[in-house]
Scaffold this motif. Structure first.
Motif, PDB file in Angstrom:
ATOM      1  N   ALA A   1     126.353  71.533   2.499  1.00  7.59           N
ATOM      2  CA  ALA A   1     125.182  71.114   1.725  1.00  7.59           C
ATOM      3  C   ALA A   1     124.709  69.754   2.247  1.00  7.59           C
ATOM      4  CB  ALA A   1     125.531  71.031   0.247  1.00  7.59           C
ATOM      5  N   PRO A   2     123.432  69.466   2.185  1.00  6.56           N
ATOM      6  CA  PRO A   2     122.908  68.222   2.770  1.00  6.56           C
ATOM      7  C   PRO A   2     123.090  66.998   1.883  1.00  6.56           C
ATOM      8  CG  PRO A   2     121.115  69.495   1.832  1.00  6.56           C
ATOM      9  CD  PRO A   2     122.354  70.351   1.693  1.00  6.56           C
TER      10      PRO A   2
ATOM     11  N   LEU B   1     121.645  63.149   2.676  1.00  5.99           N
ATOM     12  CA  LEU B   1     120.451  62.719   1.951  1.00  5.99           C
ATOM     13  C   LEU B   1     120.740  61.438   1.173  1.00  5.99           C
ATOM     14  CD1 LEU B   1     119.177  66.162   0.609  1.00  5.99           C
ATOM     15  CD2 LEU B   1     118.107  64.752   2.391  1.00  5.99           C
ATOM     16  N   ALA B   2     121.927  61.382   0.554  1.00  6.95           N
ATOM     17  CA  ALA B   2     122.303  60.191  -0.216  1.00  6.95           C
ATOM     18  C   ALA B   2     122.480  58.980   0.692  1.00  6.95           C
ATOM     19  CB  ALA B   2     123.587  60.455  -1.006  1.00  6.95           C
ATOM     20  N   ALA B   3     123.095  59.181   1.856  1.00  3.48           N
ATOM     21  CA  ALA B   3     123.316  58.062   2.786  1.00  3.48           C
ATOM     22  C   ALA B   3     121.993  57.516   3.303  1.00  3.48           C
ATOM     23  CB  ALA B   3     124.196  58.513   3.947  1.00  3.48           C
ATOM     24  N   ALA B   4     121.094  58.413   3.704  1.00  2.41           N
ATOM     25  CA  ALA B   4     119.786  57.968   4.182  1.00  2.41           C
ATOM     26  C   ALA B   4     119.021  57.268   3.059  1.00  2.41           C
ATOM     27  CB  ALA B   4     118.990  59.163   4.705  1.00  2.41           C
TER      28      ALA B   4
ATOM     29  N   LEU C   1     125.788  71.143  10.188  1.00  8.69           N
ATOM     30  CA  LEU C   1     124.829  71.879   9.371  1.00  8.69           C
ATOM     31  C   LEU C   1     124.308  71.025   8.224  1.00  8.69           C
ATOM     32  CD1 LEU C   1     126.664  75.331   9.276  1.00  8.69           C
ATOM     33  CD2 LEU C   1     124.558  74.782  10.523  1.00  8.69           C
ATOM     34  N   ALA C   2     125.183  70.194   7.645  1.00  7.65           N
ATOM     35  CA  ALA C   2     124.766  69.298   6.566  1.00  7.65           C
ATOM     36  C   ALA C   2     123.725  68.303   7.057  1.00  7.65           C
ATOM     37  CB  ALA C   2     125.976  68.558   5.993  1.00  7.65           C
TER      38      ALA C   2
ATOM     39  N   GLY D   1     117.648  67.079   7.449  1.00  4.35           N
ATOM     40  CA  GLY D   1     116.467  66.722   8.229  1.00  4.35           C
ATOM     41  C   GLY D   1     116.721  65.692   9.300  1.00  4.35           C
ATOM     42  N   ALA D   2     118.001  65.390   9.572  1.00  7.47           N
ATOM     43  CA  ALA D   2     118.353  64.409  10.600  1.00  7.47           C
ATOM     44  C   ALA D   2     118.642  65.100  11.926  1.00  7.47           C
ATOM     45  CB  ALA D   2     119.574  63.612  10.163  1.00  7.47           C
TER      46      ALA D   2
END
Length: 231
Positions: free
Chosen positions: A155-156, A160-163, A184-185, A190-191
């Motif tokens: 799961a991303p 997403l939280a780090a970005a 895959l995460a 989107g990275a």
């Protein structure tokens, strides 16, 4: 380095670099494999050949739940977690090193005003231990652990939280990962993603490199290329 992996291309437009921890930034997978053998041995089990792949990317709590269910453990999830922490904290604090070239690459990123984050499925207590040991607190801008998100890799959520913590769009972030679920995460977030070889994932190396946008054998290879390109 994967064909066409010019460092200039990898880092073009990148404002944040997000690192997985175990097997990517630090050399620790040997420790977890040893702990699996010791822990399951005490419970009367040998380590199944598919265990590493089955739990790849899971958070600390998700892994404890998986162990409890798969091996029919009578212990509570809290007891399983306490046992693992007791077995691993000392090693994290004293025996786990940075991957070769990782410190120099972190220095390069800092010098070039590229922000950094760790995004790890591991628990915060163990992450604190290894960060203190390796003085990562002064070299990493933010840390997101499996304790901070609802769903583990692939799961991303964690990337997403780090970005988001860095205040940078995932599209302007480069992720470094050593396993397929992490790749895959990162891509789902989107990275762009660069795979880093680790002995623990040797059997899946071809798939890992296929999934990633870029691949390196290790940070020394990347640093050498940066130097040759004068970056």
């Amino acid at each position: 380095m994967k064909k066409g992996n010019a460092p200039a291309a990898m880092l073009s437009g990148i404002r944040g670099v997000l690192f997985d921890l175990d097997g990517t930034l630090i050399d620790s997978m040997w420790m977890w494999e040893a702990i699996d053998v010791e822990y399951l041995g005490k419970k009367g089990y040998t380590v199944p050949g598919d265990l590493r792949r089955a739990i790849e990317g899971m958070s600390f709590d998700e892994t404890a739940a998986y162990f409890k269910d798969r091996f029919h453990l009578p212990d509570s999830l809290e007891e399983i977690g306490r046992d693992w922490i007791a077995m691993s904290e000392e090693k994290y604090a004293h025996e786990v090193p940075l991957k070769p070239g990782a410190g120099e690459f972190l220095a390069y990123l800092r010098a070039n005003h590229i922000r950094t984050a760790i995004a790890t499925s591991n628990g915060r207590r163990l992450v604190r231990a290894v960060m203190r040991s390796l003085s990562l607190d002064t070299r990493i801008d933010t840390v997101i652990t499996g304790d901070d998100v609802a769903n583990g890799k692939p799961a991303p959520d964690i990337y997403l939280a780090a970005a988001g913590d860095l205040g940078i769009s995932p599209g302007k972030c480069l992720v470094f990962e050593d396993v397929a679920s992490g790749i895959l995460a990162g891509k789902s977030a989107g990275a762009r993603v660069c795979s880093v070889d680790d002995p623990a994932s040797q059997a899946d190396r071809e798939e890992i490199r296929r999934l990633a946008d870029y691949s390196i054998t290790g940070f020394p290879e990347l640093l050498d290329s940066l130097e040759k390109e004068g970056l």
